[in-house]
Motif scaffolding. Structure first.
Motif, mmCIF file in Angstrom:
data_model
loop_
_atom_site.group_PDB
_atom_site.id
_atom_site.type_symbol
_atom_site.label_atom_id
_atom_site.label_comp_id
_atom_site.label_asym_id
_atom_site.label_seq_id
_atom_site.Cartn_x
_atom_site.Cartn_y
_atom_site.Cartn_z
ATOM 1 N N LYS A 277 -4.044 11.463 5.206
ATOM 2 C CA LYS A 277 -3.683 10.272 4.463
ATOM 3 C C LYS A 277 -3.042 9.293 5.199
ATOM 4 C CE LYS A 277 -3.140 8.685 -0.409
ATOM 5 N NZ LYS A 277 -2.745 9.060 -1.812
ATOM 6 N N CYS A 278 -1.837 9.832 5.849
ATOM 7 C CA CYS A 278 -0.920 8.853 6.734
ATOM 8 C C CYS A 278 -1.764 8.365 7.912
ATOM 9 C CB CYS A 278 0.314 9.812 7.062
ATOM 10 S SG CYS A 278 1.318 10.237 5.770
ATOM 11 N N THR B 149 0.965 4.290 -2.934
ATOM 12 C CA THR B 149 1.017 5.585 -2.683
ATOM 13 C C THR B 149 2.081 6.510 -3.292
ATOM 14 O OG1 THR B 149 -0.487 4.867 -0.561
ATOM 15 C CG2 THR B 149 0.397 7.258 -0.683
ATOM 16 N N GLU C 234 2.214 9.326 -5.576
ATOM 17 C CA GLU C 234 2.709 10.697 -5.279
ATOM 18 C C GLU C 234 3.735 11.133 -6.351
ATOM 19 O OE1 GLU C 234 1.429 12.832 -3.414
ATOM 20 O OE2 GLU C 234 -0.058 11.402 -2.457
ATOM 21 N N SER D 73 0.933 -1.143 0.172
ATOM 22 C CA SER D 73 0.070 -0.161 0.142
ATOM 23 C C SER D 73 0.896 1.242 0.006
ATOM 24 C CB SER D 73 -0.770 0.153 1.140
ATOM 25 O OG SER D 73 -1.559 1.180 1.270
ATOM 26 N N THR D 74 2.010 1.235 0.755
ATOM 27 C CA THR D 74 2.829 2.457 0.624
ATOM 28 C C THR D 74 3.446 2.613 -0.578
ATOM 29 O OG1 THR D 74 3.215 1.963 3.022
ATOM 30 C CG2 THR D 74 4.901 3.405 1.962
ATOM 31 N N GLU E 25 -5.027 7.945 8.099
ATOM 32 C CA GLU E 25 -5.993 7.067 7.574
ATOM 33 C C GLU E 25 -5.385 5.548 7.299
ATOM 34 O OE1 GLU E 25 -9.047 6.400 3.966
ATOM 35 O OE2 GLU E 25 -8.077 8.197 4.058
ATOM 36 N N GLN E 26 -4.190 5.534 6.798
ATOM 37 C CA GLN E 26 -3.335 4.441 6.313
ATOM 38 C C GLN E 26 -2.936 3.795 7.908
ATOM 39 O OE1 GLN E 26 -0.368 5.509 3.888
ATOM 40 N NE2 GLN E 26 -1.525 5.415 2.131
ATOM 41 N N GLN F 112 -6.084 2.489 9.192
ATOM 42 C CA GLN F 112 -6.375 0.969 8.573
ATOM 43 C C GLN F 112 -5.358 -0.184 8.959
ATOM 44 O OE1 GLN F 112 -6.200 2.193 4.540
ATOM 45 N NE2 GLN F 112 -8.451 3.051 4.280
ATOM 46 N N GLU G 197 -1.724 20.910 1.072
ATOM 47 C CA GLU G 197 -1.306 19.687 0.748
ATOM 48 C C GLU G 197 -0.600 18.859 1.778
ATOM 49 O OE1 GLU G 197 -0.066 16.632 -2.379
ATOM 50 O OE2 GLU G 197 -1.725 18.250 -2.049
ATOM 51 N N ARG H 118 -3.348 17.419 3.703
ATOM 52 C CA ARG H 118 -3.822 15.994 3.123
ATOM 53 C C ARG H 118 -3.077 14.911 3.327
ATOM 54 N NH1 ARG H 118 -3.266 13.160 -1.521
ATOM 55 N NH2 ARG H 118 -1.357 14.465 -1.856
ATOM 56 N N VAL H 119 -1.601 15.158 2.948
ATOM 57 C CA VAL H 119 -0.919 14.041 3.375
ATOM 58 C C VAL H 119 -0.989 13.481 4.807
ATOM 59 C CG1 VAL H 119 1.398 13.178 3.287
ATOM 60 C CG2 VAL H 119 0.627 14.610 1.360
#
Length: 367
Positions: free
Chosen positions: A160-161, A12, A16, A8-9, A163-164, A167, A153, A156-157
């Motif tokens: 996202k981190c 991503t 990017e 997943s990383t 969220e990951q 998860q 940005e 956002r990152v």
């Protein structure tokens, strides 16, 4: 980090990196003076050559850790300052620096850096001798706008981190719960089956000692069957436990208790439960019967089923000599199973050993 997280990383990061190439389209503003201006050949050559170290610094900054990002940012600013006397399209280079300032640094630090960058543009404007202040004005607006985009940005990152990470934690928790389920199921299943195997082997040995070979062969056949079923149940437990039904399982438990020398009675009608609840009830009854074989020293046992308007009750009763009880993994496992369906486990050791499983009639309990 497991293989899924790593993949997943990597996915991503690849996404990017593709975006980083797209952002370079803003360099078109750097090329406008070259295309429409009256620049000399050497000025055009120097302007184009400047793009090489700038793009290098751009990707350097894009992949730098926060504590080292100031180096490529300062390098981009230096390239912008050096090329400005030749190409005023250098404003594009300053906006990239503004983006990374907003991306890497907290708002207070970023605001101070934005003002310092605008001050540098003002000094350049005076040094070059531009009559109008469009260079500073446009530059300030562009740096502020792109810098705010960098801040957005970064948020956002970071989201996202998070969220990951969330998860990943959920996946780890699910894997942990699955391991606990398998361990608990194996404990219940194999504890019962190994007791049966030990009993059958013991009976076969005694029969052989008495030269009763036919009876001994029957016990060995049953022992072989139990071993095969144990292997099958282990496989089913790992992939999701499947059973033959509550009625069939209860009959097998009764037979196992009788093989141990207990007189067993079955009372009441076996309830029709949905498969998920039925699985947990079978495992719970297996654990209770296994405890009787190992600990109770009983010779009488009853398995009783009853229903009221609100509850379904399953009781395992024996005349064992157990007067006090220390709960271990087995009983704790039963409580955990029942909790999912708002059920509970009660026991009374006053006159006899009575273990009661009470299931409320609610939700999707009944088939």
């Amino acid at each position: 980090m497991n293989n899924t997280d790593t993949a997943s990383t990597k996915t991503t990061q690849t996404s990017e990196d593709k975006l980083s190439w797209v952002y370079l389209i803003n360099l078109v503003f750097y090329l406008i003076p070259i295309i429409v201006g009256n620049m000399q050949i050497w000025e055009i050559g120097v302007s184009l050559l400047t793009l090489i170290p700038f793009v290098y610094c751009y990707f350097w900054a894009y992949r730098s850790p926060r504590d080292k990002a100031h180096i490529p940012i300062l390098a981009m600013i230096a390239l912008g300052i050096l090329i400005t006397p030749i190409n005023t399209g250098s404003l594009s280079l300053f906006t990239f620096a503004g983006f990374f300032i907003g991306f890497y640094y907290p708002l207070k630090t970023a605001t101070f850096c934005f003002f310092a960058l605008v001050a540098a543009l003002g000094a350049l404007n005076l040094y070059i001798g531009i009559e109008h202040y469009y260079f500073v004005t446009y530059g300030s607006l562009l740096i502020a706008g792109v810098g705010l985009f960098g801040i957005a940005e970064r948020k956002r990152v970071e989201a996202k981190c998070r969220e990951q990470q969330s998860q990943s934690e959920i996946s780890q928790l699910a894997a942990m719960l699955e391991r606990e389920r398998i361990a608990r199921d194996l404990h219940d299943i194999m504890g019962h089956n190994l007791s049966s195997i030990s009993l059958k082997a013991e009976l076969a040995q005694k029969l052989l000692d008495k030269n009763q070979q036919i009876q001994a062969q029957e016990q060995l056949k049953e022992l072989n069957q139990i071993a095969r079923e144990s292997l099958s149940q282990i496989r089913q437990t790992v992939s999701g436990y499947k059973h033959k039904g509550l009625t069939s399982s209860v009959m097998l438990l009764c037979q196992t208790l009788r093989d141990k020398g207990l007189s067993v009675s079955l009372e009441g009608d076996v309830p029709q439960l949905n498969s998920k609840v039925e699985t947990q009830i079978i495992l719970s009854l297996t654990e209770l019967c296994n405890n009787i074989i190992r600990h109770s020293q009983a010779d009488l046992c009853s398995i009783c089923f009853s229903e009221s308007a609100t509850d379904i009750t399953l009781e395992v009763i024996d005349n064992g000599k157990l007067k006090q009880l220390t709960e271990g993994n087995g009983l704790n496992g039963i409580r955990e199973r029942l909790a999912e369906f708002q059920g509970r486990l009660d026991y009374d050791l006053t006159q006899e050993c009575r273990f009661s499983i009470i299931l409320p009639k609610q939700g999707n309990l009944i088939e």
